[in-house]
Design a protein around this motif. Structure first.
Motif, PDB file in Angstrom:
ATOM      1  N   THR A   5       5.125  36.438   8.260  1.00  0.00           N
ATOM      2  CA  THR A   5       4.286  35.254   8.100  1.00  0.00           C
ATOM      3  C   THR A   5       4.634  34.589   6.781  1.00  0.00           C
ATOM      4  O   THR A   5       5.142  35.234   5.855  1.00  0.00           O
ATOM      5  CB  THR A   5       2.786  35.622   8.106  1.00  0.00           C
ATOM      6  N   GLU A  40       3.783  30.616   4.418  1.00  0.00           N
ATOM      7  CA  GLU A  40       2.964  29.423   4.306  1.00  0.00           C
ATOM      8  C   GLU A  40       3.866  28.196   4.358  1.00  0.00           C
ATOM      9  O   GLU A  40       4.875  28.119   3.661  1.00  0.00           O
ATOM     10  CB  GLU A  40       2.178  29.450   2.994  1.00  0.00           C
ATOM     11  N   ASP A  66       3.392  23.946   4.385  1.00  0.00           N
ATOM     12  CA  ASP A  66       2.458  22.829   4.222  1.00  0.00           C
ATOM     13  C   ASP A  66       1.018  23.308   4.096  1.00  0.00           C
ATOM     14  O   ASP A  66       0.094  22.736   4.674  1.00  0.00           O
ATOM     15  CB  ASP A  66       2.579  21.837   5.399  1.00  0.00           C
ATOM     16  N   GLY A  67       0.826  24.399   3.358  1.00  0.00           N
ATOM     17  CA  GLY A  67      -0.513  24.910   3.113  1.00  0.00           C
ATOM     18  C   GLY A  67      -1.130  25.680   4.270  1.00  0.00           C
ATOM     19  O   GLY A  67      -2.298  26.061   4.208  1.00  0.00           O
ATOM     20  N   GLU A  68      -0.365  25.927   5.337  1.00  0.00           N
ATOM     21  CA  GLU A  68      -0.877  26.661   6.494  1.00  0.00           C
ATOM     22  C   GLU A  68      -0.127  27.978   6.658  1.00  0.00           C
ATOM     23  O   GLU A  68       1.081  28.037   6.462  1.00  0.00           O
ATOM     24  CB  GLU A  68      -0.674  25.860   7.782  1.00  0.00           C
ATOM     25  N   VAL A  73       1.694  30.512   8.830  1.00  0.00           N
ATOM     26  CA  VAL A  73       2.423  30.388  10.096  1.00  0.00           C
ATOM     27  C   VAL A  73       3.222  31.662  10.369  1.00  0.00           C
ATOM     28  O   VAL A  73       3.468  32.466   9.480  1.00  0.00           O
ATOM     29  CB  VAL A  73       3.383  29.171  10.081  1.00  0.00           C
ATOM     30  N   LEU A  81       2.226  28.374  14.971  1.00  0.00           N
ATOM     31  CA  LEU A  81       0.966  28.181  14.283  1.00  0.00           C
ATOM     32  C   LEU A  81      -0.152  27.856  15.264  1.00  0.00           C
ATOM     33  O   LEU A  81       0.102  27.511  16.417  1.00  0.00           O
ATOM     34  CB  LEU A  81       1.079  27.065  13.243  1.00  0.00           C
ATOM     35  N   GLN A 124      -3.064  25.317  16.007  1.00  0.00           N
ATOM     36  CA  GLN A 124      -3.482  23.953  15.693  1.00  0.00           C
ATOM     37  C   GLN A 124      -4.680  23.618  16.573  1.00  0.00           C
ATOM     38  O   GLN A 124      -4.529  23.518  17.795  1.00  0.00           O
ATOM     39  CB  GLN A 124      -2.317  22.978  15.956  1.00  0.00           C
TER      40      GLN A 124
END
Length: 139
Positions: free
Chosen positions: A103, A105, A107-109, A111, A126, A128
């Motif tokens: 895993t 990160e 763009d701040g997510e 994934v 991810l 969404q």
């Protein structure tokens, strides 16, 4: 990577007796022996003085068959559905084991990293809005 190496659990040593399986699933020992006679399940090799025993894989198979029976399928259809589920599960497990790199990160997510798509891009998985999606990003 195996469960033993990940969690320290040797699933081959998770063994249940026929009485335990019967209690867990509400399937009679007689019915379990019938399923075994028909080749739908198999017990571990019998030892003198020990009742039938089942490994974790067979236990999961028994639970699956029971679930489909409870949904109204015939025994033969339930066995087929469990076999198909097992094939799909094995395919998914092998695919993810080969592609999953961990895993990270993006763009701040948080994934799932499925590695390089090509020399310029990586593929990520991810969630969404509650839906599983793929994202392709430049390296």
């Amino acid at each position: 990577m195996s469960l033993k190496s990940k969690l320290g659990i040797d699933v081959d040593k998770l063994i249940f007796g026929i009485s335990q399986i019967s209690q867990m699933t509400a399937i009679s020992p007689r019915q379990l022996r019938y399923w075994e006679k028909r080749g739908y399940i198999s017990s571990l090799p019998e030892k003198d003085g020990v009742s039938r025993q089942y490994n974790l894989k067979t236990t999961i198979r028994i639970i699956g068959i029971k679930q489909f029976l409870d949904e109204g399928y015939t025994l033969a259809a339930a066995v087929e559905k469990v076999a198909l589920f097992a094939k799909r599960n094995a395919l998914l497990r092998h695919f993810v084991a080969q592609r999953f790199e961990g895993t990270t990160e993006v763009d701040g997510e948080m994934v799932l990293d499925f590695g390089d798509l090509n020399e310029q891009q990586r593929i990520y998985g991810l969630m969404q809005d509650g839906h599983a999606e793929f994202k392709i990003a430049d390296k």
